[in-house]
Design an enzyme around this catalytic site. Structure first.
Site, PDB file in Angstrom:
ATOM      1  N   ASP A  12     -62.837  18.830 -16.547  1.00 33.64           N
ATOM      2  CA  ASP A  12     -62.235  20.042 -16.026  1.00 33.64           C
ATOM      3  C   ASP A  12     -61.944  20.953 -17.235  1.00 33.64           C
ATOM      4  OD1 ASP A  12     -60.398  21.779 -14.529  1.00 33.64           O
ATOM      5  OD2 ASP A  12     -58.800  20.644 -15.516  1.00 33.64           O
ATOM      6  N   ASP A  14     -59.147  24.040 -17.550  1.00 33.26           N
ATOM      7  CA  ASP A  14     -57.719  24.331 -17.796  1.00 33.26           C
ATOM      8  C   ASP A  14     -56.849  23.075 -17.739  1.00 33.26           C
ATOM      9  OD1 ASP A  14     -57.554  27.247 -18.056  1.00 33.26           O
ATOM     10  OD2 ASP A  14     -58.408  27.240 -16.049  1.00 33.26           O
TER      11      ASP A  14
HETATM   12  O1  M1P Z   1     -59.133  26.080 -13.356  1.00 31.03           O
HETATM   13  C1  M1P Z   1     -57.950  26.153 -12.627  1.00 31.03           C
HETATM   14  C2  M1P Z   1     -57.742  27.539 -12.030  1.00 31.03           C
HETATM   15  O2  M1P Z   1     -57.579  28.470 -13.092  1.00 31.03           O
HETATM   16  C3  M1P Z   1     -57.262  29.772 -12.687  1.00 31.03           C
HETATM   17  O3  M1P Z   1     -56.029  29.742 -12.005  1.00 31.03           O
HETATM   18  P1  M1P Z   1     -54.730  30.638 -12.386  1.00 31.03           P
HETATM   19  O4  M1P Z   1     -55.208  31.962 -12.806  1.00 31.03           O
HETATM   20  O5  M1P Z   1     -53.945  30.627 -11.110  1.00 31.03           O
HETATM   21  O6  M1P Z   1     -53.984  29.904 -13.480  1.00 31.03           O
HETATM   22  C4  M1P Z   1     -58.300  30.319 -11.753  1.00 31.03           C
HETATM   23  O7  M1P Z   1     -59.466  30.601 -12.456  1.00 31.03           O
HETATM   24  C5  M1P Z   1     -58.585  29.362 -10.617  1.00 31.03           C
HETATM   25  O8  M1P Z   1     -59.688  29.798  -9.881  1.00 31.03           O
HETATM   26  C6  M1P Z   1     -58.885  27.978 -11.137  1.00 31.03           C
HETATM   27  O9  M1P Z   1     -59.037  27.079 -10.059  1.00 31.03           O
END
Ligand code: M1P
Length: 246
Positions: A12, A14
């Site tokens: 993944d 983030d």
């Molecule tokens: O990768 C996790 C999420 O990251 C972003 O979420 P947020 O802006 O709410 O922190 C978005 O790109 C979301 O689509 C993605 O699932």
């Protein structure tokens, strides 16, 4: 140790390879390069390719398998091998009804701060944000706390599920300020269809949102995948080192 091409590790983005919405660190980049010399590696993120590249660099060429938007845009060895569209799947009429409902809901929603870009239209999904995607980092962090205490996203998702029950959509709260909306089955397991299982003895996945309702849950619990729950990029590196590099 020669490269073991029969083992694939998928990551993944983030919270797993980067801090949320931040750029990957030089240490993680070095680590990924080292790991790619030992096993096959892949990335599967919820964001579109433009954002994935902002965070990771040239991801289609950094990984053997690169999946943006959960695999709706799929690359192997830098070349596109699959592309799918939410708009075509849903059809303009149903899509319009959904977007109009969301915009009306936001108009009536009382939260401390609102900015812009409440709906981001992506190739394979809608990304829906009550505060708006172009809030500052500080506002983003504040919203996350507010949402945790007030369940803004959770409540909205429950209402959407009720209202659009016949659309067969999945709602996934993956990040800090938004949730993703996509056809059921278009979660991160979507990318697995591109991976020829006969090529691998083991497919691993590393993610931080592995709890039920998190956007890593489905792939983390998939029977063909060995799931690993991580707490940060450092934890990812540590777990991978123990599994693949020692
Ligand atoms: O990768 C996790 C999420 O990251 C972003 O979420 P947020 O802006 O709410 O922190 C978005 O790109 C979301 O689509 C993605 O699932």
């Amino acid at each position: 140790m020669p490269k073991n091409t029969r083992v694939l590790a998928l990551f993944d983005v983030d919270g797993t390879l980067t801090e949320p919405r931040k750029v990957v660190s030089p240490e993680t980049l070095t680590f990924l390069k080292e790991l790619r010399e030992k096993i096959a590696i892949g990335v599967v993120g919820g964001s579109d390719l433009v954002k994935q590249k902002e965070q990771l660099g040239d991801s289609p060429n950094m990984f053997d398998w690169c999946f943006a938007e959960n695999g709706l845009l799929a690359h192997r060895d830098g070349a596109v091998i699959g592309q799918t569209s939410f708009k075509d799947h849903l059809g303009e009429e149903r899509l319009k009804k959904l977007i109009n409902w969301i915009l009306r809901y936001f108009a009536d929603l009382d939260i401390p701060v609102k900015r812009g870009t409440f709906i981001e239209f992506r190739q394979g999904m809608l990304n829906v944000s009550p505060i708006g995607r172009n809030c500052s980092r500080e506002e983003r962090n504040e919203f996350e706390k507010f949402d945790l205490a007030n369940k803004v996203r959770e409540t909205m998702v429950a209402k959407l599920k009720e209202e659009f029950a016949d659309y067969n959509l999945t709602y996934s709260i993956g990040g800090q300020i938004s949730f993703d909306v996509f056809p059921s089955g278009w979660d991160k397991t979507y990318c697995l269809q591109f991976i020829d299982r006969s090529l691998f003895d083991e497919v691993h996945f590393f993610g931080d949102k592995t709890f039920e309702g998190g956007n890593d849950f489905e792939i983390y619990t998939h029977p063909d995948v060995k799931g690993h729950s991580v707490t940060s990029p450092d934890d990812t590196k540590q777990q991978c080192t123990e599994l693949f590099l020692s």
